[in-house]
Design an enzyme around this catalytic site. Structure first.
Site, PDB file in Angstrom:
ATOM      1  N   ASP A 103       0.862  -1.186   0.000  1.00  0.00           N
ATOM      2  CA  ASP A 103       0.000   0.000   0.000  1.00  0.00           C
ATOM      3  C   ASP A 103       0.901   1.240   0.000  1.00  0.00           C
ATOM      4  OD1 ASP A 103      -3.204   0.551   1.150  1.00  0.00           O
ATOM      5  OD2 ASP A 103      -1.774   2.198   1.019  1.00  0.00           O
ATOM      6  N   ILE A 104       0.577   2.192  -0.842  1.00  0.00           N
ATOM      7  CA  ILE A 104       1.402   3.393  -0.987  1.00  0.00           C
ATOM      8  C   ILE A 104       1.289   4.310   0.239  1.00  0.00           C
ATOM      9  CG2 ILE A 104      -0.306   4.869  -2.167  1.00  0.00           C
ATOM     10  CD1 ILE A 104       3.174   4.579  -3.513  1.00  0.00           C
ATOM     11  N   GLU A 145     -12.468   3.387  -1.389  1.00  0.00           N
ATOM     12  CA  GLU A 145     -11.668   4.330  -2.174  1.00  0.00           C
ATOM     13  C   GLU A 145     -11.435   3.822  -3.595  1.00  0.00           C
ATOM     14  OE1 GLU A 145      -7.987   5.502  -0.164  1.00  0.00           O
ATOM     15  OE2 GLU A 145      -7.086   5.911  -2.123  1.00  0.00           O
ATOM     16  N   HIS A 192      -9.906  -5.512  -2.874  1.00  0.00           N
ATOM     17  CA  HIS A 192      -8.554  -5.643  -2.310  1.00  0.00           C
ATOM     18  C   HIS A 192      -8.653  -5.993  -0.843  1.00  0.00           C
ATOM     19  CE1 HIS A 192      -9.831  -1.435  -2.387  1.00  0.00           C
ATOM     20  NE2 HIS A 192      -9.181  -1.244  -1.250  1.00  0.00           N
ATOM     21  N   HIS A 214      -6.648  -5.840   2.645  1.00  0.00           N
ATOM     22  CA  HIS A 214      -5.534  -5.203   3.352  1.00  0.00           C
ATOM     23  C   HIS A 214      -4.925  -6.217   4.316  1.00  0.00           C
ATOM     24  CE1 HIS A 214      -6.560  -0.871   2.462  1.00  0.00           C
ATOM     25  NE2 HIS A 214      -7.771  -1.364   2.325  1.00  0.00           N
TER      26      HIS A 214
HETATM   27  P1  5GP Z   1      -9.902   1.304   0.459  1.00  0.00           P
HETATM   28  O1  5GP Z   1     -10.517   1.323  -0.920  1.00  0.00           O
HETATM   29  O2  5GP Z   1      -9.838  -0.090   1.034  1.00  0.00           O
HETATM   30  O3  5GP Z   1     -10.564   2.270   1.386  1.00  0.00           O
HETATM   31  O4  5GP Z   1      -8.406   1.817   0.351  1.00  0.00           O
HETATM   32  C1  5GP Z   1      -7.654   1.757  -0.821  1.00  0.00           C
HETATM   33  C2  5GP Z   1      -6.190   1.621  -0.470  1.00  0.00           C
HETATM   34  O5  5GP Z   1      -5.449   1.667  -1.684  1.00  0.00           O
HETATM   35  C3  5GP Z   1      -5.641   2.731   0.429  1.00  0.00           C
HETATM   36  O6  5GP Z   1      -5.048   2.148   1.583  1.00  0.00           O
HETATM   37  C4  5GP Z   1      -4.628   3.460  -0.447  1.00  0.00           C
HETATM   38  O7  5GP Z   1      -3.485   3.906   0.265  1.00  0.00           O
HETATM   39  C5  5GP Z   1      -4.272   2.413  -1.476  1.00  0.00           C
HETATM   40  N1  5GP Z   1      -3.908   3.003  -2.768  1.00  0.00           N
HETATM   41  C6  5GP Z   1      -4.638   3.917  -3.464  1.00  0.00           C
HETATM   42  N2  5GP Z   1      -4.004   4.238  -4.614  1.00  0.00           N
HETATM   43  C7  5GP Z   1      -2.864   3.509  -4.639  1.00  0.00           C
HETATM   44  C8  5GP Z   1      -1.784   3.421  -5.577  1.00  0.00           C
HETATM   45  O8  5GP Z   1      -1.751   4.065  -6.618  1.00  0.00           O
HETATM   46  N3  5GP Z   1      -0.779   2.573  -5.262  1.00  0.00           N
HETATM   47  C9  5GP Z   1      -0.777   1.816  -4.121  1.00  0.00           C
HETATM   48  N4  5GP Z   1       0.273   1.007  -3.917  1.00  0.00           N
HETATM   49  N5  5GP Z   1      -1.777   1.877  -3.209  1.00  0.00           N
HETATM   50  C10 5GP Z   1      -2.804   2.724  -3.467  1.00  0.00           C
END
Ligand code: 5GP
Length: 130
Positions: free
Chosen positions: A29-30, A88, A93, A95
């Site tokens: 995760d970035i 997001e 995905h 975690h």
């Molecule tokens: P969620 O959709 O579960 O709320 O979170 C999406 C996750 O994807 C976040 O933790 C965010 O940091 C990660 N994320 C979003 N864009 C990128 C990206 O371009 N590269 C990486 N490696 N992680 C990402």
């Protein structure tokens, strides 16, 4: 339009890759909650985890297990916490977050600011434990 995770899987956007197989892909995760915070995704572009077909969900879960065991070896922690949020990025995905207590997997917390070198080192350490 392809999701950001599909672009990562296809190599159009860089990532710190951990591993892939025929149907799944894992990368750091970035904006991690903890060092070693890893995302595990199906290559199929499906938004909601419970919309995955049973075979893909099974493959994703078993792939996540193999990645989690490597993260746990590479990063000192009590165990690997698992979360599915998905608010997001509309591409399933999982975690995987190294945790020592429940607050380590609180997504409302500020994220770590890690350098590219730190992320690269962590990814290499995890790959070495696969
Ligand atoms: P969620 O959709 O579960 O709320 O979170 C999406 C996750 O994807 C976040 O933790 C965010 O940091 C990660 N994320 C979003 N864009 C990128 C990206 O371009 N590269 C990486 N490696 N992680 C990402």
């Amino acid at each position: 339009m392809a999701t950001i995770f599909t672009k990562i899987i296809n190599g159009e956007i860089p990532c710190h890759k951990i591993a892939e197989n025929e149907s799944c892909f894992a990368f750091l995760d970035i904006n991690p909650l903890a060092i070693g915070h890893t995302l595990v995704v199906p290559k199929a572009e499906v938004d909601y985890i419970f919309a995955l077909n049973d075979d893909t969900l099974k493959e994703l879960t078993l792939f996540a297990k193999s990645i989690a065991l490597a993260v746990e070896k590479a990063v000192p922690c009590q165990r690997i916490g698992v979360a599915v949020i998905g608010l997001e990025v509309p591409h399933t995905h999982i975690h995987l977050v190294p945790i020592n207590n429940v607050s380590d997997i609180n997504f409302a917390r500020p994220k770590l600011k890690l350098t590219n070198e730190e992320l690269a080192e962590t990814a290499a350490a995890i790959r070495a434990c696969l």
